[in-house]
Design a protein around this motif. Structure first.
Motif, PDB file in Angstrom:
ATOM      1  N   ASP A  14       0.849  -1.183   0.000  1.00 57.79           N
ATOM      2  CA  ASP A  14       0.000   0.000   0.000  1.00 57.79           C
ATOM      3  C   ASP A  14       0.891   1.242   0.000  1.00 57.79           C
ATOM      4  O   ASP A  14       1.574   1.516   0.990  1.00 57.79           O
ATOM      5  CB  ASP A  14      -0.896  -0.013   1.234  1.00 57.79           C
ATOM      6  CG  ASP A  14      -1.865   1.156   1.287  1.00 57.79           C
ATOM      7  OD1 ASP A  14      -1.744   2.073   0.441  1.00 57.79           O
ATOM      8  OD2 ASP A  14      -2.736   1.158   2.173  1.00 57.79           O
ATOM      9  N   TYR A  50       0.186   4.184   0.401  1.00 57.92           N
ATOM     10  CA  TYR A  50      -0.302   5.226   1.308  1.00 57.92           C
ATOM     11  C   TYR A  50      -0.552   4.678   2.712  1.00 57.92           C
ATOM     12  O   TYR A  50      -1.331   5.240   3.487  1.00 57.92           O
ATOM     13  CB  TYR A  50      -1.593   5.823   0.744  1.00 57.92           C
ATOM     14  CG  TYR A  50      -1.495   6.167  -0.719  1.00 57.92           C
ATOM     15  CD1 TYR A  50      -0.584   7.104  -1.177  1.00 57.92           C
ATOM     16  CD2 TYR A  50      -2.303   5.530  -1.671  1.00 57.92           C
ATOM     17  CE1 TYR A  50      -0.473   7.412  -2.537  1.00 57.92           C
ATOM     18  CE2 TYR A  50      -2.213   5.837  -3.021  1.00 57.92           C
ATOM     19  CZ  TYR A  50      -1.283   6.772  -3.446  1.00 57.92           C
ATOM     20  OH  TYR A  50      -1.185   7.063  -4.787  1.00 57.92           O
ATOM     21  N   HIS A  86      -5.799  10.905  -3.521  1.00 60.68           N
ATOM     22  CA  HIS A  86      -4.709  10.654  -4.465  1.00 60.68           C
ATOM     23  C   HIS A  86      -5.322  10.212  -5.786  1.00 60.68           C
ATOM     24  O   HIS A  86      -6.005   9.188  -5.841  1.00 60.68           O
ATOM     25  CB  HIS A  86      -3.773   9.560  -3.947  1.00 60.68           C
ATOM     26  CG  HIS A  86      -3.043   9.925  -2.697  1.00 60.68           C
ATOM     27  ND1 HIS A  86      -1.924  10.726  -2.701  1.00 60.68           N
ATOM     28  CD2 HIS A  86      -3.291   9.613  -1.398  1.00 60.68           C
ATOM     29  CE1 HIS A  86      -1.493  10.885  -1.455  1.00 60.68           C
ATOM     30  NE2 HIS A  86      -2.310  10.223  -0.645  1.00 60.68           N
ATOM     31  N   SER A 117      -4.569   8.423  -8.238  1.00 61.91           N
ATOM     32  CA  SER A 117      -3.526   7.424  -8.510  1.00 61.91           C
ATOM     33  C   SER A 117      -3.775   6.627  -9.778  1.00 61.91           C
ATOM     34  O   SER A 117      -2.900   5.862 -10.209  1.00 61.91           O
ATOM     35  CB  SER A 117      -3.437   6.455  -7.328  1.00 61.91           C
ATOM     36  OG  SER A 117      -4.714   5.883  -7.059  1.00 61.91           O
ATOM     37  N   TYR A 164     -11.404   4.248  -2.235  1.00 59.77           N
ATOM     38  CA  TYR A 164     -10.362   4.475  -3.240  1.00 59.77           C
ATOM     39  C   TYR A 164      -9.016   4.082  -2.649  1.00 59.77           C
ATOM     40  O   TYR A 164      -8.781   4.224  -1.451  1.00 59.77           O
ATOM     41  CB  TYR A 164     -10.330   5.953  -3.648  1.00 59.77           C
ATOM     42  CG  TYR A 164     -10.023   6.187  -5.112  1.00 59.77           C
ATOM     43  CD1 TYR A 164     -11.045   6.197  -6.058  1.00 59.77           C
ATOM     44  CD2 TYR A 164      -8.720   6.396  -5.548  1.00 59.77           C
ATOM     45  CE1 TYR A 164     -10.785   6.427  -7.406  1.00 59.77           C
ATOM     46  CE2 TYR A 164      -8.447   6.626  -6.890  1.00 59.77           C
ATOM     47  CZ  TYR A 164      -9.481   6.636  -7.822  1.00 59.77           C
ATOM     48  OH  TYR A 164      -9.214   6.849  -9.151  1.00 59.77           O
ATOM     49  N   ASN A 165      -8.149   3.571  -3.503  1.00 59.78           N
ATOM     50  CA  ASN A 165      -6.829   3.091  -3.062  1.00 59.78           C
ATOM     51  C   ASN A 165      -6.982   2.105  -1.895  1.00 59.78           C
ATOM     52  O   ASN A 165      -6.282   2.178  -0.888  1.00 59.78           O
ATOM     53  CB  ASN A 165      -5.931   4.271  -2.674  1.00 59.78           C
ATOM     54  CG  ASN A 165      -5.572   5.128  -3.875  1.00 59.78           C
ATOM     55  OD1 ASN A 165      -5.108   4.621  -4.895  1.00 59.78           O
ATOM     56  ND2 ASN A 165      -5.793   6.432  -3.766  1.00 59.78           N
ATOM     57  N   TYR A 181      -6.195  -0.893  -0.858  1.00 61.88           N
ATOM     58  CA  TYR A 181      -5.319  -2.070  -0.822  1.00 61.88           C
ATOM     59  C   TYR A 181      -5.615  -2.945   0.389  1.00 61.88           C
ATOM     60  O   TYR A 181      -5.569  -4.170   0.312  1.00 61.88           O
ATOM     61  CB  TYR A 181      -3.855  -1.622  -0.809  1.00 61.88           C
ATOM     62  CG  TYR A 181      -3.426  -1.003  -2.112  1.00 61.88           C
ATOM     63  CD1 TYR A 181      -2.944  -1.805  -3.148  1.00 61.88           C
ATOM     64  CD2 TYR A 181      -3.526   0.364  -2.329  1.00 61.88           C
ATOM     65  CE1 TYR A 181      -2.571  -1.252  -4.359  1.00 61.88           C
ATOM     66  CE2 TYR A 181      -3.153   0.931  -3.538  1.00 61.88           C
ATOM     67  CZ  TYR A 181      -2.681   0.115  -4.546  1.00 61.88           C
ATOM     68  OH  TYR A 181      -2.319   0.660  -5.757  1.00 61.88           O
ATOM     69  N   PHE A 197      -8.420  -0.104  -6.570  1.00 61.63           N
ATOM     70  CA  PHE A 197      -7.010   0.162  -6.294  1.00 61.63           C
ATOM     71  C   PHE A 197      -6.242  -0.083  -7.588  1.00 61.63           C
ATOM     72  O   PHE A 197      -6.737  -0.761  -8.494  1.00 61.63           O
ATOM     73  CB  PHE A 197      -6.476  -0.746  -5.180  1.00 61.63           C
ATOM     74  CG  PHE A 197      -6.447  -2.208  -5.546  1.00 61.63           C
ATOM     75  CD1 PHE A 197      -5.305  -2.784  -6.092  1.00 61.63           C
ATOM     76  CD2 PHE A 197      -7.562  -3.011  -5.364  1.00 61.63           C
ATOM     77  CE1 PHE A 197      -5.281  -4.131  -6.456  1.00 61.63           C
ATOM     78  CE2 PHE A 197      -7.544  -4.356  -5.719  1.00 61.63           C
ATOM     79  CZ  PHE A 197      -6.404  -4.919  -6.269  1.00 61.63           C
ATOM     80  N   TYR A 232      -0.392  -2.235 -10.031  1.00 62.69           N
ATOM     81  CA  TYR A 232       0.678  -1.466 -10.667  1.00 62.69           C
ATOM     82  C   TYR A 232       1.738  -2.317 -11.351  1.00 62.69           C
ATOM     83  O   TYR A 232       2.643  -1.788 -11.988  1.00 62.69           O
ATOM     84  CB  TYR A 232       1.350  -0.545  -9.646  1.00 62.69           C
ATOM     85  CG  TYR A 232       1.504  -1.128  -8.248  1.00 62.69           C
ATOM     86  CD1 TYR A 232       2.217  -2.309  -8.022  1.00 62.69           C
ATOM     87  CD2 TYR A 232       0.908  -0.508  -7.152  1.00 62.69           C
ATOM     88  CE1 TYR A 232       2.347  -2.833  -6.749  1.00 62.69           C
ATOM     89  CE2 TYR A 232       1.029  -1.031  -5.874  1.00 62.69           C
ATOM     90  CZ  TYR A 232       1.756  -2.191  -5.667  1.00 62.69           C
ATOM     91  OH  TYR A 232       1.876  -2.720  -4.402  1.00 62.69           O
TER      92      TYR A 232
END
Length: 457
Positions: free
Chosen positions: A80, A82, A125, A127, A317-318, A320, A398, A401
């Motif tokens: 993660d 963040y 973010h 992202s 959001y985000n 993880y 998420f 990446y």
């Protein structure tokens, strides 16, 4: 980024427009890559600065140092980026009125029903990774080609592009969602649990999926389907070895989406015409209908889809911590553990679907909230015939990446507001590897013959 080289070809093509779609003007096309991203999101932040400007350099486009997935191809566990941040504030039943204009009805209902439920809001973010350059170029160069057929029922002349980066109708937004950017060939595994009103969990499915979004295969010049998938159930024991396959065409005005089911005890594949519209989906614990899978699935012929515009909303959001969490850590009586759900303020496209006269559906009104930076579903609310909230879904997006970065939003928390049940759907459960890129599947891998041939008793 300079797109002037595309404007001449755009001007030539702009007169050729499809049913229900007015091609963007040359001035609008110039916005893509300047004031708008390739997805059509507004680059600028909001006036208060609580939503920052979109900066590709700050997007999650590569795996961080120390990332060590269970499978060498990628997937969970994700690091993660963040993890060290703390909430800016929390929304509870006591202060929700202060934030009501940025909350959907589904989460307002949870706040009012469960005193311990809360929404922890973190710094925003943006992202979501930008489109790959080839996909961005396709979107701009071919912007005048995509068209809606039969009032939005089918999508024609679109491939490997965002079909409507500057949408003017609800149907265009929904087709952007249906064709949101994906890796074209993937293999994944996930679990789904049903949690009853007492907080008891039941495994609904433990599955492995072959997932094809040939629409995003840039090596091809066209695609027939928006999605093809083959789902093989590994658990629970009563479902082990059973399979479900679905094909969803882009031209739904010409042919219907198709589904097949394989039962190992019978060694038989059958066409499953009931896998659509408001038939209840057993794969999600019976909490949603087939056309509510991923927020929306299948034909759009029973509803009118109205674009209500963009709105600032608090959305997961985000997330993880959510998608990869152990199931027992997520389960709370009545709702998923707020400690493991990250919320941020983002702009979303809002679409309202209302049942057409003379049609029938168990949820005659629906609201969809889609992330402007990725066209992923963020929130979904469904209402019954008396306009009472029936079901809601909180998606948990998420960025995956590794490899070609992509926003993942398959994992979802589904709430049945009439019964007090909820589902943790398409989660890693703390032990599954998740999704990873595959080589293109063989021509018959996603066929009914292959289902029977590879089946076991």
């Amino acid at each position: 980024m300079n797109y002037k080289k595309y404007l001449l070809s755009f001007a030539v093509c702009s007169a050729v427009v499809g049913q229900g779609f007015a091609a963007p003007s040359a001035d609008e096309v110039k916005q893509l890559g300047s004031t708008l991203t390739g997805f059509g999101a507004t680059v600028a932040g909001n006036a208060s600065g609580s939503i920052p400007a979109y900066d590709p350099a700050r997007a999650l486009t590569r795996a961080p140092a120390g990332y060590a997935p269970q499978d060498p191809r990628g997937g969970f566990p994700y690091l993660d980026p963040y993890a060290g941040e703390r909430p800016l504030f929390s929304i509870t039943a006591g202060n929700m009125a202060q934030y009501a204009d940025k909350l959907d009805e589904g989460n307002k209902a949870l706040l009012m029903r469960y005193p311990q439920y809360r929404i922890d809001v973190y710094p925003t973010h943006r992202s979501a990774p930008p489109l790959p350059q080839w996909a961005h170029d396709n979107t701009v160069k071919n912007i005048a080609k995509p068209r809606l057929e039969a009032g939005g029922l089918g999508l024609a002349d679109a491939h490997a592009q965002v079909p409507f980066p500057i949408p003017e109708s609800g149907a265009e937004v929904m087709w952007n969602f249906n064709t949101r950017f994906f890796r074209p060939y993937e293999v994944g595994n996930f679990v789904t649990y049903l949690i009853d009103s007492a907080g008891n969990k039941t495994l609904v499915t433990d599955s492995t999926v072959l997932f094809e979004k040939q629409y995003w295969d840039n090596g091809k010049t066209h695609s027939e389907f928006s999605t093809r998938l083959l789902n093989t159930n590994r658990g629970p024991a009563a479902k082990s070895g059973s399979k479900d396959m679905r094909h969803t065409p882009l031209r739904l005005d010409q042919r219907s989406d198709s589904a097949w089911a394989y039962t190992p005890g019978q060694r038989r594949v059958r066409l499953a015409p009931e896998f659509k519209y408001d038939t209840v989906s057993a794969m999600y614990g019976g909490l949603i209908t087939f056309d509510e899978i991923n927020g929306f699935d299948g034909k759009m012929d029973r509803f009118d889809f109205k674009l209500l515009g963009k709105q600032e909303m608090y959305i997961p959001y985000n997330t993880y911590r959510t998608s990869g969490a152990a199931t027992d850590d997520l389960v709370r009586q009545g709702y998923a553990n707020p400690d493991l759900v990250r919320w941020e303020l983002h702009r979303v496209w809002v679409v309202e679907a209302t049942l057409k006269p003379g049609r029938r559906h168990s949820a005659p009104r629906k609201l969809f909230y889609l992330d402007e930076d990725s066209w992923s579903m963020a929130l979904y609310n469904a209402y019954d015939a008396s306009n009472k909230l029936l079901r809601s879904q909180n998606f948990t997006p998420f960025v995956a990446y590794e490899g070609v970065p992509v926003m993942r939003s398959e994992a979802v928390i589904i709430y049945d507001h009439s019964k007090g049940h909820y589902s943790l759907a398409s989660m890693a459960g703390g032990v599954r590897t998740g999704w990873f890129t595959s080589e293109p599947f063989s021509p018959n891998a996603l066929s009914s013959a292959a289902m029977a041939g590879s089946g076991i008793r």
